[in-house]
Design a protein around this motif. Structure first.
Motif, PDB file in Angstrom:
ATOM      1  N   GLU A   1       0.831  -1.200   0.000  1.00 14.46           N
ATOM      2  CA  GLU A   1       0.000   0.000   0.000  1.00 14.46           C
ATOM      3  C   GLU A   1       0.868   1.254   0.000  1.00 14.46           C
ATOM      4  OE1 GLU A   1      -2.569  -0.244   3.366  1.00 14.46           O
ATOM      5  OE2 GLU A   1      -3.713  -1.904   2.521  1.00 14.46           O
ATOM      6  N   ILE A   2       0.465   2.211  -0.824  1.00 14.26           N
ATOM      7  CA  ILE A   2       1.138   3.511  -0.820  1.00 14.26           C
ATOM      8  C   ILE A   2       0.617   4.307   0.369  1.00 14.26           C
ATOM      9  CG2 ILE A   2       1.530   5.645  -2.113  1.00 14.26           C
ATOM     10  CD1 ILE A   2       1.000   3.991  -4.678  1.00 14.26           C
ATOM     11  N   PHE A   3      -0.720   4.345   0.490  1.00  9.23           N
ATOM     12  CA  PHE A   3      -1.360   4.958   1.644  1.00  9.23           C
ATOM     13  C   PHE A   3      -2.773   4.408   1.757  1.00  9.23           C
ATOM     14  CE2 PHE A   3      -2.401   7.819  -1.849  1.00  9.23           C
ATOM     15  CZ  PHE A   3      -3.751   8.052  -1.666  1.00  9.23           C
ATOM     16  N   SER A   4      -3.372   4.582   2.919  1.00  8.63           N
ATOM     17  CA  SER A   4      -4.761   4.152   3.098  1.00  8.63           C
ATOM     18  C   SER A   4      -5.507   5.188   3.917  1.00  8.63           C
ATOM     19  CB  SER A   4      -4.821   2.783   3.767  1.00  8.63           C
ATOM     20  OG  SER A   4      -4.226   2.834   5.032  1.00  8.63           O
ATOM     21  N   ILE A   5      -6.792   5.282   3.615  1.00  2.34           N
ATOM     22  CA  ILE A   5      -7.701   6.161   4.355  1.00  2.34           C
ATOM     23  C   ILE A   5      -8.893   5.303   4.756  1.00  2.34           C
ATOM     24  CG2 ILE A   5      -9.146   8.216   4.270  1.00  2.34           C
ATOM     25  CD1 ILE A   5      -7.302   9.246   2.009  1.00  2.34           C
TER      26      ILE A   5
ATOM     27  N   PHE B   1     -10.152   2.256   2.559  1.00  3.14           N
ATOM     28  CA  PHE B   1      -9.694   2.485   1.187  1.00  3.14           C
ATOM     29  C   PHE B   1      -8.173   2.574   1.165  1.00  3.14           C
ATOM     30  CE2 PHE B   1      -8.379   5.449  -2.166  1.00  3.14           C
ATOM     31  CZ  PHE B   1      -8.876   4.772  -3.274  1.00  3.14           C
ATOM     32  N   ALA B   2      -7.554   1.777   0.301  1.00  2.00           N
ATOM     33  CA  ALA B   2      -6.096   1.785   0.205  1.00  2.00           C
ATOM     34  C   ALA B   2      -5.676   1.931  -1.258  1.00  2.00           C
ATOM     35  CB  ALA B   2      -5.519   0.502   0.772  1.00  2.00           C
ATOM     36  N   VAL B   3      -4.670   2.746  -1.491  1.00  3.16           N
ATOM     37  CA  VAL B   3      -4.081   2.877  -2.820  1.00  3.16           C
ATOM     38  C   VAL B   3      -2.832   1.989  -2.818  1.00  3.16           C
ATOM     39  CG1 VAL B   3      -2.992   4.441  -4.467  1.00  3.16           C
ATOM     40  CG2 VAL B   3      -4.964   5.202  -3.121  1.00  3.16           C
ATOM     41  N   ARG B   4      -2.815   1.040  -3.745  1.00  8.12           N
ATOM     42  CA  ARG B   4      -1.722   0.068  -3.789  1.00  8.12           C
ATOM     43  C   ARG B   4      -0.828   0.313  -5.011  1.00  8.12           C
ATOM     44  NH1 ARG B   4      -2.698  -4.698  -0.623  1.00  8.12           N
ATOM     45  NH2 ARG B   4      -4.646  -4.471   0.490  1.00  8.12           N
ATOM     46  N   TRP B   5       0.434  -0.047  -4.854  1.00  7.38           N
ATOM     47  CA  TRP B   5       1.398   0.124  -5.933  1.00  7.38           C
ATOM     48  C   TRP B   5       0.944  -0.593  -7.198  1.00  7.38           C
ATOM     49  CZ3 TRP B   5       4.807   3.760  -5.663  1.00  7.38           C
ATOM     50  CH2 TRP B   5       5.311   4.169  -4.432  1.00  7.38           C
ATOM     51  N   TYR B   6       0.440  -1.802  -7.050  1.00  5.55           N
ATOM     52  CA  TYR B   6       0.031  -2.617  -8.189  1.00  5.55           C
ATOM     53  C   TYR B   6      -1.024  -1.900  -9.026  1.00  5.55           C
ATOM     54  CZ  TYR B   6      -0.670  -7.198 -10.440  1.00  5.55           C
ATOM     55  OH  TYR B   6      -0.716  -8.236 -11.324  1.00  5.55           O
ATOM     56  N   GLY B   7      -2.021  -1.329  -8.355  1.00  4.88           N
ATOM     57  CA  GLY B   7      -3.090  -0.615  -9.056  1.00  4.88           C
ATOM     58  C   GLY B   7      -2.600   0.650  -9.733  1.00  4.88           C
ATOM     59  N   VAL B   8      -1.725   1.389  -9.052  1.00  9.11           N
ATOM     60  CA  VAL B   8      -1.178   2.619  -9.626  1.00  9.11           C
ATOM     61  C   VAL B   8      -0.353   2.305 -10.873  1.00  9.11           C
ATOM     62  CG1 VAL B   8       0.459   4.511  -9.240  1.00  9.11           C
ATOM     63  CG2 VAL B   8      -1.232   3.948  -7.495  1.00  9.11           C
TER      64      VAL B   8
END
Length: 137
Positions: free
Chosen positions: A13-17, A20-27
């Motif tokens: 994970e790059i960051f999470s709120i 909800f998490a933003v992951r490197w794979y998705g980016v």
């Protein structure tokens, strides 16, 4: 050996709120599609093909990649579980994508796209191969 001194423990994970998490794979997936779109724009302009077709092709590619990669994971790695719990297949946020499933999905989607738009399948694959290789990198 040098590799014995390298510790690989990157967080997914790059960051999470909250949940909800933003992951490197998705980016990285999204950046592959974005850069691929810009490169394909140049091909389409040079060959005087309407950019409307590129938008449609991008939609096919994004959907085929995600659906194919998810189905690939579910059917190649844990078919018993997912066939007995089919609703779990749609939970892509819980992880599980297989690149080879995505590749199969893309091949099928490009065939459908080419047939529906009366474009050579080989022409389409020839152009997509360039941006697919860059996205994979």
């Amino acid at each position: 050996m040098v590799l014995e001194y390298i510790t690989w423990n990157a967080a997914p994970e790059i960051f999470s709120i909250g949940n909800f998490a933003v992951r490197w794979y998705g980016v990285l997936f999204a950046l592959g599609f974005l850069f691929g779109y810009f490169i394909m724009q140049d091909f389409f302009r040079r060959e005087k093909i309407p950019l409307k077709l590129l938008d449609q092709l991008t939609t096919y590619m994004v959907l085929a990649t995600i659906i194919g990669a998810r189905l690939g994971h579910c059917l190649f790695y844990e078919p018993d579980y997912y066939l007995s719990n089919p609703l779990e297949i749609i939970k892509i946020w819980e992880g599980g994508l297989a690149s080879h499933g995505g590749a199969i999905g893309i091949i099928i989607a490009l065939y459908i796209f080419s047939r529906r738009n009366n474009i050579s399948y080989w022409w389409t694959i020839d152009r997509i191969a360039i941006v697919t290789a860059l996205a994979g990198f």
